[in-house]
Design a protein around this motif. Structure first.
Motif, PDB file in Angstrom:
ATOM      1  N   ILE A   1       0.848  -1.189   0.000  1.00  0.00           N
ATOM      2  CA  ILE A   1       0.000   0.000   0.000  1.00  0.00           C
ATOM      3  C   ILE A   1       0.886   1.242   0.000  1.00  0.00           C
ATOM      4  CG2 ILE A   1      -0.183   0.017   2.519  1.00  0.00           C
ATOM      5  CD1 ILE A   1      -3.051   1.148   2.172  1.00  0.00           C
ATOM      6  N   ASP A   2       0.484   2.240  -0.773  1.00  0.00           N
ATOM      7  CA  ASP A   2       1.078   3.571  -0.745  1.00  0.00           C
ATOM      8  C   ASP A   2       0.010   4.511  -0.210  1.00  0.00           C
ATOM      9  OD1 ASP A   2       3.515   2.791  -1.932  1.00  0.00           O
ATOM     10  OD2 ASP A   2       2.666   2.985  -3.938  1.00  0.00           O
ATOM     11  N   ALA A   3       0.367   5.327   0.765  1.00  0.00           N
ATOM     12  CA  ALA A   3      -0.608   6.234   1.360  1.00  0.00           C
ATOM     13  C   ALA A   3      -0.034   7.644   1.458  1.00  0.00           C
ATOM     14  CB  ALA A   3      -1.006   5.737   2.748  1.00  0.00           C
ATOM     15  N   ALA A   4      -0.846   8.619   1.101  1.00  0.00           N
ATOM     16  CA  ALA A   4      -0.521  10.027   1.327  1.00  0.00           C
ATOM     17  C   ALA A   4      -1.558  10.533   2.316  1.00  0.00           C
ATOM     18  CB  ALA A   4      -0.578  10.828   0.027  1.00  0.00           C
ATOM     19  N   VAL A   5      -1.086  10.929   3.487  1.00  0.00           N
ATOM     20  CA  VAL A   5      -1.986  11.355   4.556  1.00  0.00           C
ATOM     21  C   VAL A   5      -1.560  12.700   5.095  1.00  0.00           C
ATOM     22  CG1 VAL A   5      -2.564   8.980   5.200  1.00  0.00           C
ATOM     23  CG2 VAL A   5      -0.655  10.121   6.325  1.00  0.00           C
ATOM     24  N   GLY A   6      -2.510  13.404   5.673  1.00  0.00           N
ATOM     25  CA  GLY A   6      -2.175  14.666   6.316  1.00  0.00           C
ATOM     26  C   GLY A   6      -1.501  14.406   7.652  1.00  0.00           C
ATOM     27  N   TYR A   7      -2.065  13.495   8.408  1.00  0.00           N
ATOM     28  CA  TYR A   7      -1.584  13.227   9.764  1.00  0.00           C
ATOM     29  C   TYR A   7      -1.373  11.735   9.946  1.00  0.00           C
ATOM     30  CZ  TYR A   7      -3.358  17.920  10.343  1.00  0.00           C
ATOM     31  OH  TYR A   7      -3.590  19.254  10.194  1.00  0.00           O
ATOM     32  N   PHE A   8      -0.547  11.375  10.894  1.00  0.00           N
ATOM     33  CA  PHE A   8      -0.258   9.976  11.177  1.00  0.00           C
ATOM     34  C   PHE A   8      -0.352   9.765  12.672  1.00  0.00           C
ATOM     35  CE2 PHE A   8       2.652   6.451  12.094  1.00  0.00           C
ATOM     36  CZ  PHE A   8       2.208   5.506  11.194  1.00  0.00           C
ATOM     37  N   ASN A   9      -1.288   8.902  13.082  1.00  0.00           N
ATOM     38  CA  ASN A   9      -1.449   8.595  14.491  1.00  0.00           C
ATOM     39  C   ASN A   9      -0.698   7.304  14.777  1.00  0.00           C
ATOM     40  OD1 ASN A   9      -2.447   7.443  16.955  1.00  0.00           O
ATOM     41  ND2 ASN A   9      -4.144   8.888  16.855  1.00  0.00           N
ATOM     42  N   ILE A  10       0.348   7.402  15.552  1.00  0.00           N
ATOM     43  CA  ILE A  10       1.199   6.248  15.828  1.00  0.00           C
ATOM     44  C   ILE A  10       0.394   5.113  16.443  1.00  0.00           C
ATOM     45  CG2 ILE A  10       3.176   5.435  17.169  1.00  0.00           C
ATOM     46  CD1 ILE A  10       4.352   8.283  16.834  1.00  0.00           C
ATOM     47  N   ARG A  11      -0.455   5.430  17.394  1.00  0.00           N
ATOM     48  CA  ARG A  11      -1.253   4.379  18.036  1.00  0.00           C
ATOM     49  C   ARG A  11      -2.268   3.781  17.070  1.00  0.00           C
ATOM     50  NH1 ARG A  11      -1.617   7.929  23.384  1.00  0.00           N
ATOM     51  NH2 ARG A  11       0.076   6.973  24.552  1.00  0.00           N
ATOM     52  N   GLY A  12      -2.695   4.549  16.091  1.00  0.00           N
ATOM     53  CA  GLY A  12      -3.652   4.058  15.108  1.00  0.00           C
ATOM     54  C   GLY A  12      -3.058   3.046  14.141  1.00  0.00           C
ATOM     55  N   TRP A  13      -1.744   2.897  14.159  1.00  0.00           N
ATOM     56  CA  TRP A  13      -1.090   1.944  13.267  1.00  0.00           C
ATOM     57  C   TRP A  13      -1.530   0.511  13.559  1.00  0.00           C
ATOM     58  CZ3 TRP A  13       0.941   1.850   8.754  1.00  0.00           C
ATOM     59  CH2 TRP A  13       1.724   0.779   8.350  1.00  0.00           C
TER      60      TRP A  13
END
Length: 176
Positions: free
Chosen positions: A39-51
């Protein structure tokens, strides 16, 4: 869109709107990634716990030459609203948008992003699941299964996920 066929209502399988209320994107991404190579993802924000949504799927893949997940994070500026206002002001004054940044600005934005990630980790008491997710992400970054890059040039509030599959009919499944 829906249609009536033999008295039953059917939904179109082509277009779906994920509002994260009735239809959540996360579960669909995990399901698609499970059936994909990467998967390639372009995101505004990254939530470490959401990984934790993706961690197990990525963990099941062996480390190779190509990451299972590549993530581009775009909202790394100190104040995105200020950046938008500055760009708008330049446009109103007839000035060209500033697209180039120097190394010093890029490094400052990387430091801001690191600070934001650190703040994420410090909020609330991490659960055992949070701790395991963070350990897995760190290992996945180290062994190359996951690659994360910061886009520091300007705010990029991306919401694009592209899954690459070994399938002749649908080699790419994208969520935009």
């Amino acid at each position: 869109p829906s249609s009536r066929r033999s008295g039953k209502r059917q939904r179109s399988a082509v277009t779906r709107i994920f509002d994260n209320i009735e239809l959540t994107l996360g579960n669909h991404l995990v399901e698609t990634l499970t059936e994909s190579e990467r998967i390639d993802a372009a995101v505004g924000y990254f939530n470490i716990r959401g990984w934790n949504l993706f961690s197990e799927v990525v963990e099941q893949r062996g480390a190779g030459n190509t990451p299972v997940a590549r993530v581009l994070i775009g909202m790394v500026h100190g104040d995105p609203e200020e950046q938008v206002f500055e760009d708008l002001q330049r446009t109103l004054e007839g000035q060209a948008p500033v697209d180039e940044i120097d190394r010093k600005v890029a490094q400052a934005r990387q430091q801001q992003a690191k600070l934001k990630f650190r703040q994420q980790l410090m909020r609330g008491a991490p659960t055992l699941q949070d701790q395991e997710t963070i350990r897995q992400l760190r290992a996945q970054l180290s062994d190359g299964r996951v690659a994360i890059r910061l886009f520091t040039r300007r705010p990029l509030h991306g919401k694009t996920y592209i899954c690459h599959r070994d399938d002749k009919i649908t080699p790419i499944v994208a969520y935009v």
